[in-house]
Design a protein around this motif. Structure first.
Motif, PDB file in Angstrom:
ATOM      1  N   ARG A  76     -30.812  29.122  38.569  1.00 23.91           N
ATOM      2  CA  ARG A  76     -29.854  28.453  39.451  1.00 23.91           C
ATOM      3  C   ARG A  76     -30.319  27.048  39.841  1.00 23.91           C
ATOM      4  O   ARG A  76     -29.511  26.127  39.976  1.00 23.91           O
ATOM      5  N   HIS A  77     -31.630  26.908  40.024  1.00 19.95           N
ATOM      6  CA  HIS A  77     -32.156  25.621  40.485  1.00 19.95           C
ATOM      7  C   HIS A  77     -32.437  24.645  39.361  1.00 19.95           C
ATOM      8  O   HIS A  77     -32.749  23.484  39.624  1.00 19.95           O
ATOM      9  N   ARG A  80     -28.437  22.322  34.570  1.00 16.92           N
ATOM     10  CA  ARG A  80     -27.758  21.023  34.750  1.00 16.92           C
ATOM     11  C   ARG A  80     -26.388  21.015  34.075  1.00 16.92           C
ATOM     12  O   ARG A  80     -25.566  20.158  34.374  1.00 16.92           O
ATOM     13  N   ASN A  83     -20.321  23.580  35.000  1.00 14.90           N
ATOM     14  CA  ASN A  83     -19.462  24.767  35.034  1.00 14.90           C
ATOM     15  C   ASN A  83     -20.111  26.038  34.464  1.00 14.90           C
ATOM     16  O   ASN A  83     -19.476  26.769  33.714  1.00 14.90           O
ATOM     17  N   THR A  85     -21.959  29.773  35.218  1.00 14.85           N
ATOM     18  CA  THR A  85     -22.015  30.850  36.210  1.00 14.85           C
ATOM     19  C   THR A  85     -23.170  31.758  35.828  1.00 14.85           C
ATOM     20  O   THR A  85     -23.439  31.943  34.639  1.00 14.85           O
ATOM     21  N   GLN A 104     -27.684  34.747  49.556  1.00 17.35           N
ATOM     22  CA  GLN A 104     -27.025  34.112  50.702  1.00 17.35           C
ATOM     23  C   GLN A 104     -27.946  33.104  51.383  1.00 17.35           C
ATOM     24  O   GLN A 104     -27.490  32.094  51.904  1.00 17.35           O
ATOM     25  N   ASP A 106     -30.037  31.264  49.896  1.00 15.66           N
ATOM     26  CA  ASP A 106     -30.354  30.201  48.944  1.00 15.66           C
ATOM     27  C   ASP A 106     -29.190  29.213  48.883  1.00 15.66           C
ATOM     28  O   ASP A 106     -28.028  29.600  48.964  1.00 15.66           O
ATOM     29  N   SER A 107     -29.532  27.929  48.730  1.00 14.35           N
ATOM     30  CA  SER A 107     -28.474  26.918  48.789  1.00 14.35           C
ATOM     31  C   SER A 107     -28.121  26.351  47.414  1.00 14.35           C
ATOM     32  O   SER A 107     -27.434  25.339  47.332  1.00 14.35           O
ATOM     33  N   GLY A 108     -28.581  27.013  46.350  1.00 14.45           N
ATOM     34  CA  GLY A 108     -28.267  26.541  44.993  1.00 14.45           C
ATOM     35  C   GLY A 108     -26.764  26.461  44.766  1.00 14.45           C
ATOM     36  O   GLY A 108     -25.995  27.189  45.386  1.00 14.45           O
ATOM     37  N   GLU A 109     -26.369  25.569  43.867  1.00 16.80           N
ATOM     38  CA  GLU A 109     -24.928  25.335  43.701  1.00 16.80           C
ATOM     39  C   GLU A 109     -24.277  26.126  42.572  1.00 16.80           C
ATOM     40  O   GLU A 109     -23.059  26.315  42.577  1.00 16.80           O
ATOM     41  N   VAL A 110     -25.081  26.592  41.619  1.00 12.97           N
ATOM     42  CA  VAL A 110     -24.493  27.360  40.512  1.00 12.97           C
ATOM     43  C   VAL A 110     -24.007  28.706  41.062  1.00 12.97           C
ATOM     44  O   VAL A 110     -24.768  29.418  41.714  1.00 12.97           O
ATOM     45  N   PRO A 111     -22.742  29.068  40.831  1.00 11.77           N
ATOM     46  CA  PRO A 111     -22.243  30.341  41.364  1.00 11.77           C
ATOM     47  C   PRO A 111     -22.974  31.543  40.759  1.00 11.77           C
ATOM     48  O   PRO A 111     -23.258  31.568  39.558  1.00 11.77           O
TER      49      PRO A 111
END
Ligand SMILES: Nc1ncnc2c1ncn2[C@@H]1O[C@H](C[S@+](CC[C@H]([NH3+])C(=O)[O-])CC(=O)[O-])[C@@H](O)[C@H]1O
Ligand SMILES: O=C(O)C(=O)Cc1ccccc1
Length: 244
Positions: A76-77, A80, A83, A85, A104, A106-111
């Motif tokens: 997730r981190h 690059r 889109n 998942t 929850q 974790d603030s990573g952006e990948v769903p």
């Protein structure tokens, strides 16, 4: 999140039951796996590297047997590609519940989609990265080939499977030496002889290691033209298999 110490096998247990990924194990899991698997932290970090390299835009990355999602977080981190998942699967309800809390926090952006299911029941599609990090070893030998075939079918061309396993060796003296060196590693990390012996018994016929040759043969039969070991410490190894 705090990581309590694994003392599950520290006192003599009159009846040793088969090892299970239940609440007791979940509570100590991060400590248990780091003190028990040589190279675990390195492998997790390198799964992040590999995900950065192999994740393709508009694809799915799978973490099969995700436990608390360490490999999922590493991916997730580092991903690059646009889109993507991550689908993380584990058949232990206790693991998935805790993994939900980990994600929850974790603030990573990948769903990330967490599924409590047998990985054999999960439909794999449009995959660019598939991780089996010390999971296949817990699945019956007769079922392993079909799993790798399903992964191969679900991968896009250029996609990668990362397969980490505790392994066995054909040569008996070497096999015994690797087991002894692994037990030494555990002793150095604070496990007593009693803990090592009791866990070994609990894992009998639950964690079934195979030789690297058997893994490579199976990967080849599943369709992976290219596979090889990229990490090994004693009887713990990780392979990369690429779909051409
Ligand atoms: N059939 C199955 N279907 C789904 N999950 C399964 C199945 N069988 C076992 N599991 C799950 O596979 C995980 C194996 S641990 C993986 C570590 C993680 N990958 C990590 O990178 O931290 C390895 C270890 O403890 O040695 C457990 O969470 C099981 O519930
Ligand atoms: O602890 C061991 O002896 C192992 O082989 C590794 C392991 C790590 C975590 C759960 C089950 C097995």
């Amino acid at each position: 999140m705090t990581h309590p110490k694994d003392d599950i096998y520290a006192t003599p247990l009159p009846e040793l039951s088969r090892f299970r990924f239940d609440h007791t194990v979940v509570n100590v899991f991060p400590d248990m796996i780091k003190r028990s698997v040589p190279g675990y932290t390195t492998i997790i970090s390198m799964i992040g590297d590999l995900a950065e390299r192999y994740a393709q835009a508009d694809s799915t990355c799978y973490d099969l047997g995700c436990s608390l999602g360490a490999a999922t977080l590493a991916m997730r981190h580092r991903i690059r590609a646009a889109n993507c998942t991550i689908v993380a699967v584990d058949n232990s309800q206790a693991m998935i519940e805790r993994a939900q809390q980990v994600m929850q926090a974790d603030s990573g952006e990948v769903p990330v989609r967490l599924l409590c299911n047998d990985l054999q029941a999960v439909d794999l599609q449009n995959a660019s990265v598939v991780v089996l990090n010390f999971t296949l070893q817990f699945i019956a030998l007769a079922e392993r080939q079909a799993i790798l075939e399903k992964i191969y079918r679900g991968l896009r061309p250029g996609g990668v499977l990362i397969l980490s396993e505790k392994v066995a060796f054909e040569d008996a003296p070497h096999h015994e030496l690797m087991i002894e060196l692994h037990h030494n590693f555990k002793r150095t990390n604070g496990y007593s002889d009693l803990e090592i012996a009791q866990k070994r018994t609990a894992l009998e016929n639950v964690l079934i290691p195979e030789t690297l040759e058997a893994h490579r043969k199976r990967l080849k039969a599943a369709g992976f033209a290219s596979s090889d070991v990229w990490f090994q410490c004693f009887n713990f190894a990780s392979l990369i298999a690429i779909k051409a």
